[in-house]
Design an enzyme around this catalytic site. Sequence first.
Site, PDB file in Angstrom:
ATOM      1  N   VAL A  15       0.831  -1.204   0.000  1.00 15.87           N
ATOM      2  CA  VAL A  15       0.000   0.000   0.000  1.00 15.87           C
ATOM      3  C   VAL A  15       0.866   1.255   0.000  1.00 15.87           C
ATOM      4  O   VAL A  15       0.589   2.222  -0.720  1.00 15.87           O
ATOM      5  CB  VAL A  15      -0.968  -0.001   1.202  1.00 15.87           C
ATOM      6  N   LYS A 195     -15.022  -0.778   7.256  1.00 17.35           N
ATOM      7  CA  LYS A 195     -13.913  -1.571   6.733  1.00 17.35           C
ATOM      8  C   LYS A 195     -13.525  -2.658   7.730  1.00 17.35           C
ATOM      9  O   LYS A 195     -13.181  -3.781   7.352  1.00 17.35           O
ATOM     10  CB  LYS A 195     -12.714  -0.657   6.460  1.00 17.35           C
TER      11      LYS A 195
END
Length: 311
Positions: A15, A195
Site C-alpha cells: 500500500v 472496513k
Amino acid sequence: MTHAVDIAILGAGAVGQLICRQLTFAGMNVGFIGRNDLESSQQVLSFTPLASADDHQQIQAIPYSVPILTADALDNIRLVIVCVKAYQVLDALSPLLKQLPSQCHILLLHNGMGPHLALAPLINAQANGRGLSLGTTSQGVLRQAPWLIKQTGQGLTQLGHFTGAELTEHYRNALLAAIPSSEWVDTIVPCLWQKLAVNAAINPLTALYQCPNGKLAEPDFSEMINSIIDELVMVAAHDGVSLDQSFLHDRVYQVIRLTAGNFSSMHQDIAHQRRTEIDQINGYICERAQAHGLSAPVNTELWTRVKQLAV
C-alpha cells in the site's frame, strides 16, 4: 531533489508503494522514511498498472525513482502517511514525532483500528499545529518483490480528520487528485468501522480454514459471519457509531464475491509465519466491548484461535 520532499511515507509495503506511485505521478514531492542507520539515497521502484479488459498483451512494469530519507532529515516534511502494519504504528511513528516539524500532519492508512486512540493524546499534547487524520483504502495491490508492486484491483479510498489541527486544503486536494476514487469525509470513524467489519469477517476465517475468500460464500460460514457483524454493530453503537447491519452484511458478501480468488492478508501472514493484525481487527472489537462491560464471544473465539495459530 531530496530537499524538496514535503510528503513522506512511513512503510514501504504494497500500500505504501502504491500511494507513493500515485502521488509521485501526480507531481507531488514524495519520499520514504528509512532507518536512522541508512544514508539518504534514491530508490528505484517498479509499478505494474491494472490491466484493462482490452489489454491482451503482458503489461510491463514502470520504473521510477524516489528519495529514501533518514529520520534526521525530515525538516521539510509537512505530511507523513503511515502505511505500516497496525501493530507497528506506535513503535515506528513515536520516535519520529520529535524530529518532524511542528506543523507536520499525520495520516494513518492501515488495516484494523486502535493505534489512533493511543496516538491521539500524543498529537494533542503537542499544541503546535500538529493534527491527525485517518484513512482506509480498498485498492488492490500485490507486492511481488521488495520494490516491485502490481495493482490488482480498484477500490474506494476514504480520508478524514480525527483530532488536532486539520490537514491544509493544499494537501487534502493533492491527495484527492492523486488517488483514484478517493473522497474526504466529514466523519471518518464510521468508515473505519465499516472496513473493520469486512476484515473481521473475512480475515480470521480464511486464516483458520486456510481458504480463499470465495469459500466464505458457502452456507457453512453464514452463521459465523452474521454473529461477527452483530457483535461489531453492538460494540460500535456503544462507541457512539451507528452502523447499518444489513448494509454491512451485504458489503461483506460483496467483497467475498469480488475477491473470491484472493487470499486475505491474514491468511498470507499465517502461511508465511508472520505476525497478524488480529489484535487490531477482531481483538479491537473485543477490547471495545470490554471497555463498555459487554461481551463479544464469537469475535473473542476468533481472536484467541488466530493468536494460537500464529504462535
